[in-house]
Design a protein around this motif. Sequence first.
Motif, short mmCIF file in Angstrom:
data_model
loop_
_atom_site.label_atom_id
_atom_site.label_comp_id
_atom_site.label_asym_id
_atom_site.label_seq_id
_atom_site.Cartn_x
_atom_site.Cartn_y
_atom_site.Cartn_z
N VAL A 1 20.78 44.77 -28.57
CA VAL A 1 20.38 45.43 -27.33
C VAL A 1 21.08 44.70 -26.18
O VAL A 1 21.11 43.47 -26.13
N TYR A 2 21.65 45.48 -25.27
CA TYR A 2 22.37 44.95 -24.12
C TYR A 2 21.79 45.54 -22.84
O TYR A 2 21.19 46.60 -22.85
N ARG A 3 22.05 44.86 -21.71
CA ARG A 3 21.68 45.37 -20.39
C ARG A 3 22.94 45.50 -19.57
O ARG A 3 23.79 44.61 -19.57
N THR A 4 23.07 46.63 -18.85
CA THR A 4 24.23 46.85 -18.00
C THR A 4 24.00 46.22 -16.63
O THR A 4 22.88 45.84 -16.28
N ALA A 5 25.06 46.13 -15.82
CA ALA A 5 24.96 45.58 -14.47
C ALA A 5 24.00 46.40 -13.61
O ALA A 5 23.34 45.87 -12.72
N SER A 6 23.87 47.70 -13.91
CA SER A 6 22.96 48.55 -13.13
C SER A 6 21.53 48.50 -13.65
O SER A 6 20.65 49.12 -13.08
N GLY A 7 21.29 47.75 -14.76
CA GLY A 7 19.93 47.59 -15.28
C GLY A 7 19.57 48.52 -16.41
O GLY A 7 18.46 48.43 -16.94
N SER A 8 20.46 49.42 -16.80
CA SER A 8 20.13 50.29 -17.94
C SER A 8 20.34 49.54 -19.25
O SER A 8 20.94 48.47 -19.29
N ILE A 9 19.83 50.11 -20.33
CA ILE A 9 19.85 49.47 -21.65
C ILE A 9 20.82 50.20 -22.57
O ILE A 9 20.84 51.44 -22.61
N MET B 1 11.66 43.98 -29.97
CA MET B 1 10.72 42.99 -29.45
C MET B 1 11.46 41.79 -28.85
O MET B 1 11.06 41.26 -27.82
N GLU B 2 12.57 41.38 -29.47
CA GLU B 2 13.37 40.28 -28.93
C GLU B 2 13.93 40.64 -27.56
O GLU B 2 13.94 39.83 -26.64
N ALA B 3 14.39 41.89 -27.40
CA ALA B 3 14.92 42.35 -26.12
C ALA B 3 13.82 42.36 -25.05
O ALA B 3 14.06 41.95 -23.91
N VAL B 4 12.64 42.80 -25.40
CA VAL B 4 11.52 42.83 -24.45
C VAL B 4 11.19 41.42 -24.00
O VAL B 4 10.99 41.16 -22.81
N ARG B 5 11.17 40.47 -24.92
CA ARG B 5 10.91 39.07 -24.55
C ARG B 5 12.00 38.54 -23.63
O ARG B 5 11.72 37.85 -22.65
N ALA B 6 13.26 38.87 -23.93
CA ALA B 6 14.38 38.40 -23.10
C ALA B 6 14.29 38.93 -21.68
O ALA B 6 14.68 38.26 -20.73
N LEU B 7 13.75 40.13 -21.52
CA LEU B 7 13.60 40.75 -20.20
C LEU B 7 12.33 40.27 -19.48
O LEU B 7 12.14 40.55 -18.31
N GLY B 8 11.46 39.57 -20.21
CA GLY B 8 10.23 39.08 -19.61
C GLY B 8 9.19 40.15 -19.37
O GLY B 8 8.34 40.01 -18.50
N TRP B 9 9.26 41.23 -20.15
CA TRP B 9 8.31 42.34 -19.97
C TRP B 9 7.01 42.03 -20.66
O TRP B 9 6.77 41.80 -21.69
N MET C 1 33.23 51.22 -20.48
CA MET C 1 32.64 49.92 -20.17
C MET C 1 32.93 48.99 -21.35
O MET C 1 32.70 49.33 -22.50
N ALA C 2 33.41 47.82 -21.07
CA ALA C 2 33.70 46.83 -22.11
C ALA C 2 32.44 46.05 -22.45
O ALA C 2 31.58 45.82 -21.59
N ARG C 3 32.33 45.64 -23.70
CA ARG C 3 31.17 44.86 -24.14
C ARG C 3 31.00 43.60 -23.30
O ARG C 3 29.88 43.15 -23.05
N GLU C 4 32.10 43.02 -22.86
CA GLU C 4 32.05 41.78 -22.07
C GLU C 4 31.35 41.99 -20.74
O GLU C 4 30.91 41.03 -20.10
N GLU C 5 31.23 43.23 -20.29
CA GLU C 5 30.56 43.53 -19.02
C GLU C 5 29.04 43.63 -19.19
O GLU C 5 28.32 43.76 -18.20
N LEU C 6 28.56 43.58 -20.43
CA LEU C 6 27.13 43.73 -20.71
C LEU C 6 26.48 42.37 -20.93
O LEU C 6 27.13 41.43 -21.37
N THR C 7 25.18 42.30 -20.65
CA THR C 7 24.39 41.11 -20.94
C THR C 7 23.70 41.32 -22.27
O THR C 7 22.91 42.26 -22.42
N ARG C 8 23.99 40.47 -23.24
CA ARG C 8 23.36 40.58 -24.56
C ARG C 8 21.93 40.07 -24.47
O ARG C 8 21.68 38.96 -24.00
N LEU C 9 20.97 40.87 -24.90
CA LEU C 9 19.56 40.49 -24.87
C LEU C 9 19.07 39.99 -26.21
O LEU C 9 18.02 39.36 -26.29
#
Length: 68
Positions: A25-33, A60-68, A1-9
């Motif tokens: 921290v990144y999120r994959t298209a399938s929702g994993s971290i 904590m920044e990743a959790v905020r980005a995900l809206g958890w 998987m290329a980094r460009e395919e991930l969402t940077r959180l």
Amino acid sequence: MAREELTRLTGNGNGTCGEDDCPNVYRTASGSIVVQGDVSDAFTPPQGEGLVEIPESVLMEAVRALGW
């Protein structure tokens, strides 16, 4: 998987690692971290797994980005 395919959180590309901006921290298209950080030797993980260490503030920044 290329980094460009991930969402940077976390991070904006201006961190201590330059454009790689680790730790991060990144999120994959399938929702994993996916976590990027310093390799940790806290214990020996099972074969095929690895350990990384990231600051609490990055998580904590990743959790905020995900809206958890």
